[in-house]
Motif scaffolding. Sequence first.
Motif, short mmCIF file in Angstrom:
data_model
loop_
_atom_site.label_atom_id
_atom_site.label_comp_id
_atom_site.label_asym_id
_atom_site.label_seq_id
_atom_site.Cartn_x
_atom_site.Cartn_y
_atom_site.Cartn_z
N GLY A 11 0.82 -1.17 0.00
CA GLY A 11 0.02 -0.09 0.10
C GLY A 11 0.93 1.30 -0.15
O GLY A 11 0.70 2.21 -0.71
N VAL A 12 1.99 1.33 0.95
CA VAL A 12 3.01 2.48 0.71
C VAL A 12 3.56 2.41 -0.65
O VAL A 12 3.46 3.57 -1.10
CB VAL A 12 3.94 2.26 1.70
CG1 VAL A 12 4.99 3.22 1.52
CG2 VAL A 12 3.51 2.30 3.17
N GLY A 13 3.93 1.37 -1.24
CA GLY A 13 4.55 1.53 -2.47
C GLY A 13 3.30 1.95 -3.51
O GLY A 13 3.77 3.03 -4.47
N GLN A 14 2.10 1.77 -3.33
CA GLN A 14 1.12 2.22 -4.43
C GLN A 14 0.87 3.80 -4.31
O GLN A 14 0.80 4.37 -5.14
CB GLN A 14 -0.03 1.31 -4.22
CG GLN A 14 0.29 -0.22 -5.04
CD GLN A 14 -0.89 -1.08 -4.45
OE1 GLN A 14 -1.96 -0.73 -3.64
NE2 GLN A 14 -1.01 -2.31 -5.42
N CYS A 15 0.92 4.12 -2.86
CA CYS A 15 0.67 5.56 -2.75
C CYS A 15 1.91 6.13 -3.21
O CYS A 15 1.66 7.39 -3.78
CB CYS A 15 0.63 5.70 -1.19
SG CYS A 15 -1.08 5.08 -0.40
#
Length: 189
Positions: A11-15
């Motif tokens: 999720g951090v990567g996608q953000c």
Amino acid sequence: NSYKSINYLVGVGQCLANIGNIYSEKGKYELAFKNLNEALTIFKKTNQRNDEMLCYVEIADMYNKQKNYLKALETINNTKTFLDSIPNNDNTKTAILHQFHISYRNIGNIDLAYKYLLEYQTLTDTIHYNASKAKIENLQIQYEVVQKNRDIKLLTVENELKDAKIKRKSLFQLFYLIVITLSVIAILS
């Protein structure tokens, strides 16, 4: 921040990738590179191949926008194994093929640019064909369901009419039986 607090790296990567894309659209390439490279590191670490490939596509696109064509080609070449080995992600493949086409066109390699353009167009046509085919199949199924529902309603109405006729016939038979019985009793009395 919420993803960081629960340690959800994907999720951090996608953000980070989304923020990088926004910076890229605004022409703030330094911030875009920073965010996309951080996202790329996370995607590699968490084995998110599809997201990793899309980061390479975005980074190559930014290099092309900055006219750093060799760096763009070097970046998009990182997707080569994905392109050859993952058959089921057509949307990612089209993005990769399109970026290969642009990168080769920009460095002046017309033969490879044309090759990737043809692959891109073929895959895009296949995607559109399959989507259209699926829509047609869905419409056909919907039509058949509507027709079956109409047939069921028609049969229900026909059965109700038959039942009503049978009841009416039974009532008339009962009425005639009573009339005949009363007539016989009247004649005998």
